[in-house]
Motif scaffolding. Sequence first.
Motif, PDB file in Angstrom:
ATOM      1  N   GLY A 175       0.795  -1.215   0.000  1.00  0.00           N
ATOM      2  CA  GLY A 175       0.000   0.000   0.000  1.00  0.00           C
ATOM      3  C   GLY A 175       0.827   1.265   0.000  1.00  0.00           C
ATOM      4  N   SER A 176       2.142   1.148  -0.044  1.00  0.00           N
ATOM      5  CA  SER A 176       3.010   2.320  -0.116  1.00  0.00           C
ATOM      6  C   SER A 176       3.763   2.295  -1.441  1.00  0.00           C
ATOM      7  CB  SER A 176       3.993   2.346   1.067  1.00  0.00           C
ATOM      8  OG  SER A 176       4.918   1.272   0.965  1.00  0.00           O
ATOM      9  N   TRP A 177       4.390   3.423  -1.764  1.00  0.00           N
ATOM     10  CA  TRP A 177       5.133   3.552  -3.019  1.00  0.00           C
ATOM     11  C   TRP A 177       6.460   4.238  -2.731  1.00  0.00           C
ATOM     12  CZ3 TRP A 177       0.044   4.394  -2.280  1.00  0.00           C
ATOM     13  CH2 TRP A 177      -0.868   3.664  -3.060  1.00  0.00           C
ATOM     14  N   THR A 178       7.483   3.896  -3.503  1.00  0.00           N
ATOM     15  CA  THR A 178       8.820   4.476  -3.325  1.00  0.00           C
ATOM     16  C   THR A 178       9.175   5.339  -4.528  1.00  0.00           C
ATOM     17  OG1 THR A 178       9.584   2.639  -1.954  1.00  0.00           O
ATOM     18  CG2 THR A 178      11.279   3.973  -3.031  1.00  0.00           C
ATOM     19  N   GLY A 179       9.686   6.554  -4.252  1.00  0.00           N
ATOM     20  CA  GLY A 179      10.064   7.484  -5.305  1.00  0.00           C
ATOM     21  C   GLY A 179      11.236   6.982  -6.125  1.00  0.00           C
ATOM     22  N   LEU A 180      11.227   7.317  -7.415  1.00  0.00           N
ATOM     23  CA  LEU A 180      12.225   6.791  -8.333  1.00  0.00           C
ATOM     24  C   LEU A 180      13.252   7.814  -8.777  1.00  0.00           C
ATOM     25  CD1 LEU A 180       9.881   4.646 -10.620  1.00  0.00           C
ATOM     26  CD2 LEU A 180      11.241   3.908  -8.645  1.00  0.00           C
ATOM     27  N   GLU A 181      12.989   9.107  -8.676  1.00  0.00           N
ATOM     28  CA  GLU A 181      13.965  10.071  -9.156  1.00  0.00           C
ATOM     29  C   GLU A 181      13.823  11.393  -8.429  1.00  0.00           C
ATOM     30  OE1 GLU A 181      11.991   8.776 -12.062  1.00  0.00           O
ATOM     31  OE2 GLU A 181      10.317  10.072 -11.563  1.00  0.00           O
ATOM     32  N   GLY A 182      14.845  12.237  -8.651  1.00  0.00           N
ATOM     33  CA  GLY A 182      14.822  13.593  -8.134  1.00  0.00           C
ATOM     34  C   GLY A 182      14.806  13.665  -6.613  1.00  0.00           C
ATOM     35  N   TYR A 183      14.193  14.709  -6.107  1.00  0.00           N
ATOM     36  CA  TYR A 183      14.160  14.969  -4.666  1.00  0.00           C
ATOM     37  C   TYR A 183      13.512  13.822  -3.905  1.00  0.00           C
ATOM     38  CZ  TYR A 183      13.563  17.735  -0.383  1.00  0.00           C
ATOM     39  OH  TYR A 183      13.617  18.201   0.908  1.00  0.00           O
ATOM     40  N   PHE A 184      12.538  13.160  -4.518  1.00  0.00           N
ATOM     41  CA  PHE A 184      11.785  12.116  -3.821  1.00  0.00           C
ATOM     42  C   PHE A 184      12.333  10.712  -4.056  1.00  0.00           C
ATOM     43  CE2 PHE A 184       8.301  15.391  -4.394  1.00  0.00           C
ATOM     44  CZ  PHE A 184       8.321  15.803  -3.072  1.00  0.00           C
ATOM     45  N   ALA A 185      13.482  10.586  -4.707  1.00  0.00           N
ATOM     46  CA  ALA A 185      14.055   9.262  -4.934  1.00  0.00           C
ATOM     47  C   ALA A 185      14.285   8.550  -3.603  1.00  0.00           C
ATOM     48  CB  ALA A 185      15.376   9.387  -5.698  1.00  0.00           C
ATOM     49  N   GLY A 186      13.724   7.345  -3.469  1.00  0.00           N
ATOM     50  CA  GLY A 186      13.873   6.562  -2.244  1.00  0.00           C
ATOM     51  C   GLY A 186      12.907   6.920  -1.140  1.00  0.00           C
ATOM     52  N   GLU A 187      12.211   8.058  -1.265  1.00  0.00           N
ATOM     53  CA  GLU A 187      11.244   8.458  -0.236  1.00  0.00           C
ATOM     54  C   GLU A 187       9.948   7.662  -0.419  1.00  0.00           C
ATOM     55  OE1 GLU A 187      12.042  10.480   2.136  1.00  0.00           O
ATOM     56  OE2 GLU A 187      13.926  11.278   1.336  1.00  0.00           O
ATOM     57  N   VAL A 188       9.270   7.423   0.686  1.00  0.00           N
ATOM     58  CA  VAL A 188       8.075   6.571   0.680  1.00  0.00           C
ATOM     59  C   VAL A 188       6.814   7.419   0.729  1.00  0.00           C
ATOM     60  CG1 VAL A 188       6.809   4.750   1.884  1.00  0.00           C
ATOM     61  CG2 VAL A 188       9.301   4.656   1.738  1.00  0.00           C
ATOM     62  N   LEU A 189       5.892   7.119  -0.183  1.00  0.00           N
ATOM     63  CA  LEU A 189       4.585   7.781  -0.257  1.00  0.00           C
ATOM     64  C   LEU A 189       3.535   6.848   0.327  1.00  0.00           C
ATOM     65  CD1 LEU A 189       2.672  10.028  -1.426  1.00  0.00           C
ATOM     66  CD2 LEU A 189       2.600   8.643  -3.522  1.00  0.00           C
ATOM     67  N   ARG A 190       2.728   7.383   1.262  1.00  0.00           N
ATOM     68  CA  ARG A 190       1.668   6.576   1.890  1.00  0.00           C
ATOM     69  C   ARG A 190       0.369   7.376   1.921  1.00  0.00           C
ATOM     70  NH1 ARG A 190       6.148   5.472   5.233  1.00  0.00           N
ATOM     71  NH2 ARG A 190       6.668   3.240   5.376  1.00  0.00           N
ATOM     72  N   ALA A 191      -0.717   6.677   1.767  1.00  0.00           N
ATOM     73  CA  ALA A 191      -2.039   7.279   1.973  1.00  0.00           C
ATOM     74  C   ALA A 191      -2.438   7.052   3.425  1.00  0.00           C
ATOM     75  CB  ALA A 191      -3.049   6.659   1.030  1.00  0.00           C
ATOM     76  N   VAL A 192      -2.622   8.135   4.166  1.00  0.00           N
ATOM     77  CA  VAL A 192      -3.010   8.034   5.577  1.00  0.00           C
ATOM     78  C   VAL A 192      -4.531   8.123   5.645  1.00  0.00           C
ATOM     79  CG1 VAL A 192      -2.804   9.071   7.859  1.00  0.00           C
ATOM     80  CG2 VAL A 192      -0.836   9.071   6.295  1.00  0.00           C
ATOM     81  N   ARG A 193      -5.154   7.098   6.207  1.00  0.00           N
ATOM     82  CA  ARG A 193      -6.615   7.002   6.204  1.00  0.00           C
ATOM     83  C   ARG A 193      -7.201   7.271   7.592  1.00  0.00           C
ATOM     84  NH1 ARG A 193      -8.525   4.806   1.451  1.00  0.00           N
ATOM     85  NH2 ARG A 193      -6.869   4.028   0.067  1.00  0.00           N
ATOM     86  N   ARG A 194      -8.428   7.746   7.569  1.00  0.00           N
ATOM     87  CA  ARG A 194      -9.172   7.956   8.808  1.00  0.00           C
ATOM     88  C   ARG A 194      -9.748   6.623   9.276  1.00  0.00           C
ATOM     89  NH1 ARG A 194     -11.035  11.826   5.039  1.00  0.00           N
ATOM     90  NH2 ARG A 194     -10.160  13.922   5.430  1.00  0.00           N
ATOM     91  N   PRO A 195     -10.315   6.573  10.508  1.00  0.00           N
ATOM     92  CA  PRO A 195     -10.896   5.316  10.997  1.00  0.00           C
ATOM     93  C   PRO A 195     -11.970   4.751  10.079  1.00  0.00           C
ATOM     94  CG  PRO A 195     -10.595   6.842  12.819  1.00  0.00           C
ATOM     95  CD  PRO A 195     -10.261   7.605  11.576  1.00  0.00           C
ATOM     96  N   ASP A 196     -12.680   5.609   9.335  1.00  0.00           N
ATOM     97  CA  ASP A 196     -13.728   5.091   8.454  1.00  0.00           C
ATOM     98  C   ASP A 196     -13.193   4.629   7.093  1.00  0.00           C
ATOM     99  OD1 ASP A 196     -13.109   7.443   7.186  1.00  0.00           O
ATOM    100  OD2 ASP A 196     -15.109   8.339   7.357  1.00  0.00           O
ATOM    101  N   GLY A 197     -11.876   4.706   6.893  1.00  0.00           N
ATOM    102  CA  GLY A 197     -11.267   4.216   5.658  1.00  0.00           C
ATOM    103  C   GLY A 197     -11.059   5.272   4.598  1.00  0.00           C
TER     104      GLY A 197
END
Length: 461
Positions: A403-425
């Motif tokens: 459910g997460s993604w890793t950056g491939l280039e530039g400033y975000f290379a190697g950084e992890v992207l996540r969707a943060v959800r509320r209790p209701d999804g």
Amino acid sequence: MTTPQDELLPGTRRALLHRIAVAQAEGRAPSLVAAVVRDGRAVWHGARTSVDGHGPDRNVQYRIGSITKTFTAVLVMRLRDEGALDLGDPLEKHLPCTGTGEATIAQLLAHTGGLAAESPGPWWERTPGALRPELADVLGDQPFLHPAGRRFHYSNPGYSLLGALVEQLRGVPWDEALRREVLEPLGLDRTTTRPQHPHAGGWAVHPWADVMLPEPTEDFGRMAAAGQLWSTAGDLARFAAFLAHGDDRVLSAETLREMRTPAAPAEETDLRDGSAYGLGLRVEARSGRLLVGHSGSVPGFLASLTLSVDDDVAAVVLSNCTSGPMVSQVAADLVCIVAEAEPRFPAPWRPLREVDRTVLELAGQWYWGTSPFALRLTADGLLSLGPLSGGGRRSGFRANGDGSWTGLEGYFAGEVLRAVRRPDGTVDHLDLGSFVFTRQPYDNGADVPGGVDTGGWRGIG
């Protein structure tokens, strides 16, 4: 609409031939041979010579000098991919007692190990390798000129050490490992450590008179991994196609992308001419294009291999003179001639076959503070995040399977992207290396760091 991929238009062919004709004439080269590769296939070959009726073909060998270093780097990266070494390893871990201290394998590949540019003693390219029988003879008493990792400083002895590393871990001579692991799988049967007929003779052309002097052809011995090879326009065209696309029998496309990525800190002169160095490959910007490759120069010979990955066009230029034609510029010009005269057709757009709806709901507009960004789900299964207009930080992201993604280039290379959800999804925000992206600028319904003023947006009054 499609066009034949193994042909060039007559006007393009004439422009290519004109370019090498000018280079041979103005550079006063005894001979010059060139080849162009497009979409992984050789599509043009040309030659000019000072001897009527003896124009070299794509099968004539020339010495290629430091293009040898790219072949050596491929062998080292194979060892890394197999787990036999880590690029962060100090060379001393695998070759003890060489006196290289903490200089790492990656630093030697990128010419940031701090070593001197040349071997001590007489000019190694014009004297027998027997004068330097051991690595200690190659390095001398003071091998370091700079602290390891601090600056780019091109080093021929550094690649001699990498050749020795290959020999140590493979248990066979460098050239034997090269033949088995690279040359034979890629079908480069005219690439050798010693000249094989037919081959060009190496010449020095007098700077102030149209006369020539034969150059000696020495075996470099311990320095072989830095510049020993002989090759042909045909073989180097195939090697260029490999560098662009990869071949899983030798190296993957992903590892070659890593080699093409700048790995050395840029010097002031590099910043001015838009060049950098990766792992065994030079990277430079010319005519609005990112070009990758290597040049070679040894007494009697000049060589260049250049490719534009975006255009999928490469060029090889070989000449048999110590100085004269600027072969690196010629190769770059050949690439640009083809890329501009016959621009590449983009692949047809095709939709995704399947889509994860939890990912699809993330697509669209997001805000980092007040800056608008767009998140797209692309047909290759990646996420693409970038500003809606102008320059700014952008990157593609590869799914990690959780459910997460890793950056491939530039400033975000190697950084992890996540969707943060509320209790209701439902999605509250996106978290990217602590950067928070919300559906509205400073969305007061989302968990924004530092909070949002409860008075909301207002005018100046």
